[in-house]
Design an enzyme around this catalytic site. Structure first.
Site, PDB file in Angstrom:
ATOM      1  N   CYS A  31     -61.065  61.478 -83.183  1.00 18.09           N
ATOM      2  CA  CYS A  31     -59.996  62.432 -82.923  1.00 18.09           C
ATOM      3  C   CYS A  31     -59.399  63.061 -84.187  1.00 18.09           C
ATOM      4  CB  CYS A  31     -58.945  61.781 -82.027  1.00 18.09           C
ATOM      5  SG  CYS A  31     -58.011  63.008 -81.093  1.00 18.09           S
TER       6      CYS A  31
ATOM      7  N   ARG B 286     -52.486  69.934 -73.887  1.00 18.34           N
ATOM      8  CA  ARG B 286     -53.098  68.715 -74.430  1.00 18.34           C
ATOM      9  C   ARG B 286     -54.132  68.170 -73.465  1.00 18.34           C
ATOM     10  NH1 ARG B 286     -51.104  66.687 -78.921  1.00 18.34           N
ATOM     11  NH2 ARG B 286     -52.112  64.664 -78.939  1.00 18.34           N
TER      12      ARG B 286
ATOM     13  N   HIS C 248     -60.998  57.651 -77.878  1.00 20.42           N
ATOM     14  CA  HIS C 248     -60.260  56.478 -78.333  1.00 20.42           C
ATOM     15  C   HIS C 248     -60.726  55.295 -77.494  1.00 20.42           C
ATOM     16  CE1 HIS C 248     -57.471  58.747 -80.801  1.00 20.42           C
ATOM     17  NE2 HIS C 248     -57.343  59.616 -79.817  1.00 20.42           N
TER      18      HIS C 248
HETATM   19  N1  GLN Z   1     -53.088  65.478 -83.852  1.00 19.87           N
HETATM   20  C1  GLN Z   1     -54.354  65.815 -83.285  1.00 19.87           C
HETATM   21  C2  GLN Z   1     -54.254  66.591 -81.994  1.00 19.87           C
HETATM   22  O1  GLN Z   1     -53.293  66.482 -81.262  1.00 19.87           O
HETATM   23  C3  GLN Z   1     -55.195  64.570 -83.093  1.00 19.87           C
HETATM   24  C4  GLN Z   1     -54.630  63.637 -82.044  1.00 19.87           C
HETATM   25  C5  GLN Z   1     -55.300  62.292 -81.991  1.00 19.87           C
HETATM   26  O2  GLN Z   1     -55.847  61.822 -82.968  1.00 19.87           O
HETATM   27  N2  GLN Z   1     -55.241  61.645 -80.866  1.00 19.87           N
HETATM   28  O3  GLN Z   1     -55.140  67.355 -81.670  1.00 19.87           O
END
Ligand code: GLN
Length: 238
Positions: free
Chosen positions: A88, A122, A182
């Site tokens: 990520c 998101r 993740h």
């Molecule tokens: N900050 C980044 C995003 O929101 C990565 C998020 C994460 O590592 N889960 O895209």
């Protein structure tokens, strides 16, 4: 001796991705490989390692991590032969640029030709990806969407969730493996940890382990894909 480094867990560790190091080290030890699992902490010099693990993180820590990695000449370590497994935020900062909340754009390390922009919303939830011919399970939580440059191979094909936003997940470029999953993803997908070990140690294949993690992988797969029990290991991979 195999040295595994978890990089800046204070910055890139929001989602328990540090577990990837524990899994990799334990599965190597169970195959009688001598392992050193080290942590490169924020404010300390970056340790020398055979593989660097980059986890996920929020926008601010992600920006700090990229500047620290630049100062530590992280890119040169990869050019010198180190392997990277990135999740990520770790994935995003390896690209040429990434934008964060508010659409400000930041330069990445430029290790891989990939650009991350903000998506309209998101991506949060279960994440199922086909990697080679094996199903990877995990979860995602990110605002970015990633465009790979010409010739940059994806890490996998998304079955459930968003990943890069184009039907693919992450990228795989030489010794860089990068995914949006993740989990920690290596705990959820022991076969992937074994694939990494094969790559690191030059093994063609490795005998599977009869571990709880391997059994749970099959159960998770059944729930997420409703496809029935499926071997975590590819045919002919032991
Ligand atoms: N900050 C980044 C995003 O929101 C990565 C998020 C994460 O590592 N889960 O895209």
């Amino acid at each position: 001796m195999l040295t595994i480094a978890q990089v800046y867990p204070e910055l890139l560790g929001t989602y328990g991705d540090g577990g990837n190091g524990l899994v990799l080290a334990e599965r190597a030890r169970r195959r009688d490989v001598e392992v050193r699992l080290v942590t490169s902490r924020f404010g300390e010099p970056l340790v020398d390692a055979d593989i660097y693990l980059l986890g996920g993180g929020e926008d601010g820590p992600q920006r700090l991590a990229v500047s620290l990695l630049r100062e530590a000449s992280f890119r040169a370590r990869i050019d010198d032969g180190a392997t990277v497994f990135a999740v990520c935020a770790g994935l995003q900062l390896l690209g040429t640029s990434f934008s964060v909340e508010g659409d400000d754009e930041f330069a990445g390390l430029g290790v891989v030709d990939a650009v991350t922009r903000r998506g309209a919303r998101r991506a949060v939830g279960d994440f199922v990806t086909v990697v080679g011919d094996t199903i990877m399970v995990g979860f995602e939580n990110h605002g970015g969407m990633t465009n790979r440059g010409d010739g940059v191979a994806p890490f996998g094909a998304v079955q459930r969730g968003r990943g890069n936003g184009d039907g693919h997940d992450g990228f795989r470029a030489n010794r860089v493996w990068a995914t949006y999953a993740h989990g920690p993803v290596l705990a959820l997908n022991p076969w992937l940890a074994d694939d990494l070990l094969c790559e690191l140690l030059g093994w063609k294949s490795v005998e599977p382990l009869a571990s709880v993690a391997d059994r749970l992988y099959n159960e998770r797969l059944r729930v997420l894909t409703r496809r029935g029990n499926r071997s975590p290991h590819r045919p002919g991979r032991g």
